[in-house]
Design a protein around this motif. Structure first.
Motif, mmCIF file in Angstrom:
data_model
loop_
_atom_site.group_PDB
_atom_site.id
_atom_site.type_symbol
_atom_site.label_atom_id
_atom_site.label_comp_id
_atom_site.label_asym_id
_atom_site.label_seq_id
_atom_site.Cartn_x
_atom_site.Cartn_y
_atom_site.Cartn_z
ATOM 1 N N ALA A 137 33.549 52.612 98.043
ATOM 2 C CA ALA A 137 34.630 51.698 98.408
ATOM 3 C C ALA A 137 34.546 51.283 99.866
ATOM 4 O O ALA A 137 34.779 50.118 100.217
ATOM 5 N N ALA A 138 34.202 52.223 100.736
ATOM 6 C CA ALA A 138 34.133 51.922 102.162
ATOM 7 C C ALA A 138 32.982 50.982 102.485
ATOM 8 O O ALA A 138 33.035 50.248 103.482
ATOM 9 N N ASN A 139 31.941 50.977 101.648
ATOM 10 C CA ASN A 139 30.772 50.145 101.915
ATOM 11 C C ASN A 139 30.695 48.926 101.008
ATOM 12 O O ASN A 139 29.671 48.231 100.991
ATOM 13 N N GLY A 140 31.765 48.673 100.243
ATOM 14 C CA GLY A 140 31.788 47.494 99.388
ATOM 15 C C GLY A 140 30.811 47.554 98.238
ATOM 16 O O GLY A 140 30.338 46.521 97.754
ATOM 17 N N ILE A 141 30.509 48.755 97.773
ATOM 18 C CA ILE A 141 29.585 48.935 96.655
ATOM 19 C C ILE A 141 30.391 49.301 95.417
ATOM 20 O O ILE A 141 31.157 50.264 95.449
ATOM 21 N N PRO A 142 30.277 48.565 94.321
ATOM 22 C CA PRO A 142 31.059 48.890 93.120
ATOM 23 C C PRO A 142 30.620 50.213 92.503
ATOM 24 O O PRO A 142 29.430 50.499 92.394
ATOM 25 N N TRP A 143 31.601 51.014 92.113
ATOM 26 C CA TRP A 143 31.296 52.284 91.459
ATOM 27 C C TRP A 143 31.054 52.027 89.972
ATOM 28 O O TRP A 143 31.877 51.395 89.309
ATOM 29 N N PRO A 144 29.937 52.481 89.422
ATOM 30 C CA PRO A 144 29.637 52.175 88.018
ATOM 31 C C PRO A 144 30.563 52.918 87.065
ATOM 32 O O PRO A 144 31.004 54.034 87.347
ATOM 33 N N ALA A 145 30.847 52.268 85.941
ATOM 34 C CA ALA A 145 31.652 52.917 84.905
ATOM 35 C C ALA A 145 30.755 53.873 84.136
ATOM 36 O O ALA A 145 29.923 53.458 83.328
ATOM 37 N N THR A 146 30.896 55.152 84.394
ATOM 38 C CA THR A 146 30.030 56.152 83.778
ATOM 39 C C THR A 146 30.838 57.377 83.398
ATOM 40 O O THR A 146 31.864 57.686 84.021
ATOM 41 N N ALA A 147 30.397 58.064 82.357
ATOM 42 C CA ALA A 147 31.054 59.305 81.948
ATOM 43 C C ALA A 147 30.681 60.418 82.925
ATOM 44 O O ALA A 147 29.676 60.341 83.641
ATOM 45 N N SER A 148 31.508 61.459 82.960
ATOM 46 C CA SER A 148 31.237 62.592 83.837
ATOM 47 C C SER A 148 31.633 63.885 83.146
ATOM 48 O O SER A 148 32.491 63.894 82.267
ATOM 49 N N VAL A 149 30.993 64.954 83.568
ATOM 50 C CA VAL A 149 31.265 66.289 83.035
ATOM 51 C C VAL A 149 31.431 67.234 84.207
ATOM 52 O O VAL A 149 30.627 67.211 85.149
ATOM 53 N N ASP A 150 32.476 68.034 84.160
ATOM 54 C CA ASP A 150 32.748 69.032 85.195
ATOM 55 C C ASP A 150 32.374 70.400 84.646
ATOM 56 O O ASP A 150 33.019 70.904 83.730
ATOM 57 N N THR A 151 31.309 71.009 85.179
ATOM 58 C CA THR A 151 30.877 72.314 84.662
ATOM 59 C C THR A 151 31.894 73.415 84.965
ATOM 60 O O THR A 151 31.955 74.415 84.240
ATOM 61 N N ALA A 152 32.703 73.240 85.990
ATOM 62 C CA ALA A 152 33.735 74.239 86.270
ATOM 63 C C ALA A 152 34.792 74.241 85.167
ATOM 64 O O ALA A 152 35.204 75.296 84.666
ATOM 65 N N VAL A 153 35.227 73.051 84.765
ATOM 66 C CA VAL A 153 36.205 72.949 83.676
ATOM 67 C C VAL A 153 35.580 73.398 82.362
ATOM 68 O O VAL A 153 36.207 74.101 81.565
ATOM 69 N N LEU A 154 34.339 72.997 82.120
ATOM 70 C CA LEU A 154 33.660 73.394 80.887
ATOM 71 C C LEU A 154 33.542 74.910 80.808
ATOM 72 O O LEU A 154 33.717 75.506 79.728
ATOM 73 N N ALA A 155 33.263 75.559 81.909
ATOM 74 C CA ALA A 155 33.173 77.024 81.920
ATOM 75 C C ALA A 155 34.511 77.668 81.595
ATOM 76 O O ALA A 155 34.578 78.685 80.895
ATOM 77 N N ARG A 156 35.596 77.075 82.100
ATOM 78 C CA ARG A 156 36.927 77.624 81.802
ATOM 79 C C ARG A 156 37.251 77.521 80.318
ATOM 80 O O ARG A 156 37.990 78.349 79.782
ATOM 81 N N ARG A 157 36.719 76.501 79.651
ATOM 82 C CA ARG A 157 36.975 76.336 78.218
ATOM 83 C C ARG A 157 36.147 77.297 77.372
ATOM 84 O O ARG A 157 36.569 77.710 76.301
ATOM 85 N N LEU A 158 34.947 77.652 77.861
ATOM 86 C CA LEU A 158 34.001 78.376 77.016
ATOM 87 C C LEU A 158 33.860 79.855 77.363
ATOM 88 O O LEU A 158 33.351 80.624 76.540
ATOM 89 N N LEU A 159 34.268 80.260 78.557
ATOM 90 C CA LEU A 159 34.096 81.656 78.974
ATOM 91 C C LEU A 159 35.442 82.336 79.100
ATOM 92 O O LEU A 159 36.448 81.701 79.428
#
Length: 609
Positions: A137-159
């Motif tokens: 945003a600060a450099n005027g570059i559009p952020w792509p629409a992409t999926a994301s995965v948080d391994t910290a949250v995933l670990a909380r669900r599985l461990l």
């Protein structure tokens, strides 16, 4: 995708030979297999904890797919400021090390190209992705629409807590025996996160999670009991229709509709559904029934009817259509307004329906502002005279109770409301809108806004009543809409009620399909000229009629709107709606009683229109 003639012949031959029949599942049903997804695991080092006052000092990323490393990305970044000493002690990155490094504006295009088309993965993703988005945003570059995965949250669900005390990267790395030890350097931490991600993937098998869509749903909060009930959607077909969740005693808990039944029902067992009452409903559900429909109108109508019939506890909309309110102009020598729940043919003029008492009272107040109708509740006699009330002294009533107003004179005033409901609301609305303008000119803006909103409520009620009556007057109506695949969606409507629905596929005879529908269509009961369906159902039909592309195939009777009707007040309603977003709808708590002398309407003026 339709099967080719050769594949159809092959399928028929296998069935004739008694061999098992195989069908290829759709991509929508399978999702995107995890083994085919490209992941870019990213880690950042920064000068602080917030992108508002800190900057990136290092980016490290690893691209993987199917357990194989495809590439790595690493660079130091000049943050444009001094790196705090305690950060240098933590990461080992000093101001001297980044002095010759590129700025983030030059680094971002290369990183985004490296990660293009991939799913971003990070441990505590809001931190890393937050810095990257802020830098873009600060450099005027559009952020792509992409999926994301948080391994910290995933670990909380599985461990569980028995396995690891917390889900920090430094704790998970030795548990999964990562090949790289995290050390607060971007590339090393990204490599360790890759091994943690693969270790967590091994935990997905027993849960039956094999697609990206299911994985991203798991990383959000989802009740394990709800996840285990996904099998309830196994027998639900694709296509438009209605679904019913049933409880332990086979009672309907919730009724809904969708253009794709299977996808919609499956969504209730994922993290995409976050409503607490839906979580409770799914926990009670024991079965899901599906009713396939020809098209979206039939599905919406069936949903309304089922909700009205069963009144499921978890449905909030249209559970009690019998509770709708109407404003009635009574049928007596000196008619008055009353709010009622039932429309009785021949019992007077009815305006509405209204969703609640507040709206009905607003319409009544608007009429009283415009017309000096009596507001007393008793039935007046032509012979027995009484005493005038305070409203007569204020000029808001012609005092027919004292004999000051004859039945004919009073009838001329009541005729203004009858004419407004039937065809032309100008004589009823003109005094209201003129007074709104006067109040605004006097800078009494709050009073003007209150009166304007009441007038808008009245206009909407008149418009709704006229639309409903126009459809109720048609004994039979045949409608058709393109289905987008070369075929037609067909609907047969009688007196506002959907009595048959079907589809004529591409290449089939529309006339033959219509003949079959007409032969089996329902015959609604009740007097001619009256609605044979609920108001909500008739309005669904009206909206379907007004969609672009809908064609009128056949009409028995006359389909017409009154002239001039409420068309001239469309701009007024649009202005009211535009202003509604900018104010608090609950800010005005004043009574809905009339506050000023209405414009007097004589019988001569009323009859001249």
């Amino acid at each position: 995708m339709p099967l080719s003639p050769a594949r159809l012949a092959g399928t028929a031959a296998r069935a004739a030979a008694g061999l098992p029949r195989f069908e290829q599942a759709t991509i929508d049903e399978l999702g995107t297999p995890l083994a085919e997804v490209t992941f870019v695991v990213v880690d950042l080092e920064t000068t602080g904890g917030s992108p508002k006052d800190s900057a990136i000092t290092e980016i490290g990323a690893v691209k993987v797919r199917g357990g194989e490393v495809l590439g790595e990305f690493q660079t130091l970044v000049d943050p444009g400021c001094e790196i705090p000493p305690y950060i240098s002690v933590l990461t080992g990155i000093t101001s001297t090390m980044v002095a010759a490094a590129p700025r983030i504006g030059a680094v971002l295009p290369h990183f985004l190209e490296f990660a293009r088309g991939a799913v971003l993965v990070a441990h505590n993703a809001p931190f890393d992705l937050g810095f990257l988005k802020a830098a873009c945003a600060a450099n005027g570059i559009p952020w792509p629409a992409t999926a994301s995965v948080d391994t910290a949250v995933l670990a909380r669900r599985l461990l569980s807590r028995d396995e690891v005390p917390n889900c920090k990267l430094a704790t998970l790395a030795p548990y999964f025996r990562t090949s790289t030890e995290p050390c607060h350097r971007a590339l090393a931490d990204a490599r360790a996160t890759v091994d943690v991600l693969h270790g967590l993937f091994e935990r997905l098998g027993p849960l039956g999670i094999t697609s990206l869509e299911e994985l991203t749903g798991l990383t959000r909060q989802v009740d394990p009991d709800r996840l285990r009930k996904r099998h309830l959607a196994d027998a639900v077909p694709h296509g438009p229709g209605v679904y019913l969740f049933r409880g332990p005693r086979d009672e309907p808990l919730y009724v809904g509709t969708s253009t794709d039944l299977r996808s919609r029902v499956r969504s209730y067992f994922t993290a995409g559904e976050q409503r607490s009452r839906m979580t409770e409903m799914v926990a009670l559900s024991q079965r899901v029934d599906a009713i396939p429909c020809a098209h979206d109108l039939e599905a919406a109508v069936r949903e309304l009817r089922l909700i009205a019939e069963h009144k499921p506890r978890y449905n909030r909309r249209s559970r009690f259509p019998e509770r709708a309110l109407w404003v009635r102009l009574t049928e007596e020598p000196f008619p008055r307004l009353s709010v009622v729940r039932r429309v009785r043919p021949g019992a007077g003029v009815f305006l509405g329906p209204f969703p609640d008492r507040r709206a009905a009272d607003a319409a009544v107040a608007a009429v009283h502002e415009s017309l000096p109708l009596r507001q007393c509740t008793g039935r007046l006699s032509v012979r027995v005279l009484g005493t005038a009330c305070a409203l007569a002294g204020m000029g808001r009533c012609g005092a027919p109770c004292t004999g000051a107003q004859s039945v004919e004179e009073y009838g001329g005033i009541a005729a203004v409301l009858r004419t407004a409901v039937a065809a032309d609301p100008h004589a009823l609305l003109a005094p209201l809108l003129a007074r709104v303008e006067r109040l605004a000119a006097e800078e009494r803006y709050e009073d003007a806004a209150v009166l304007r909103d009441r007038a808008a409520t009245l206009v909407r009620a008149v418009r709704r009543r006229q639309r409903l009556e126009s459809l109720a007057a048609v004994p039979e109506l045949v409608l058709a809409r393109p289905d987008g695949e070369g075929g037609w969606q067909l609907s047969i409507v009688r007196r506002g009620r959907l009595v048959a629905a079907g589809c004529a596929a591409r290449g089939s005879s529309v006339r033959a399909t219509l003949e079959g529908l007409l032969a089996t269509a329902e015959t609604p009961l009740g007097p001619d000229g009256e609605l044979a369906a609920s108001v909500d159902e008739t309005e669904l039909v009206l909206r379907w009629m007004e969609k672009p592309g809908t064609r009128l195939v056949q009409v028995d009777g006359t389909l017409a709107c009154p002239v001039p009707g409420t068309g001239g007040y469309t701009d007024f309603l649009d202005r009211v709606e535009a202003g509604r977003a900018g104010r608090d709808p609950f800010a005005d708590g004043r009574s809905l009683g009339t506050r000023a002398r209405p414009e007097r309407v004589s019988s001569g003026a009323a009859m001249s229109r």
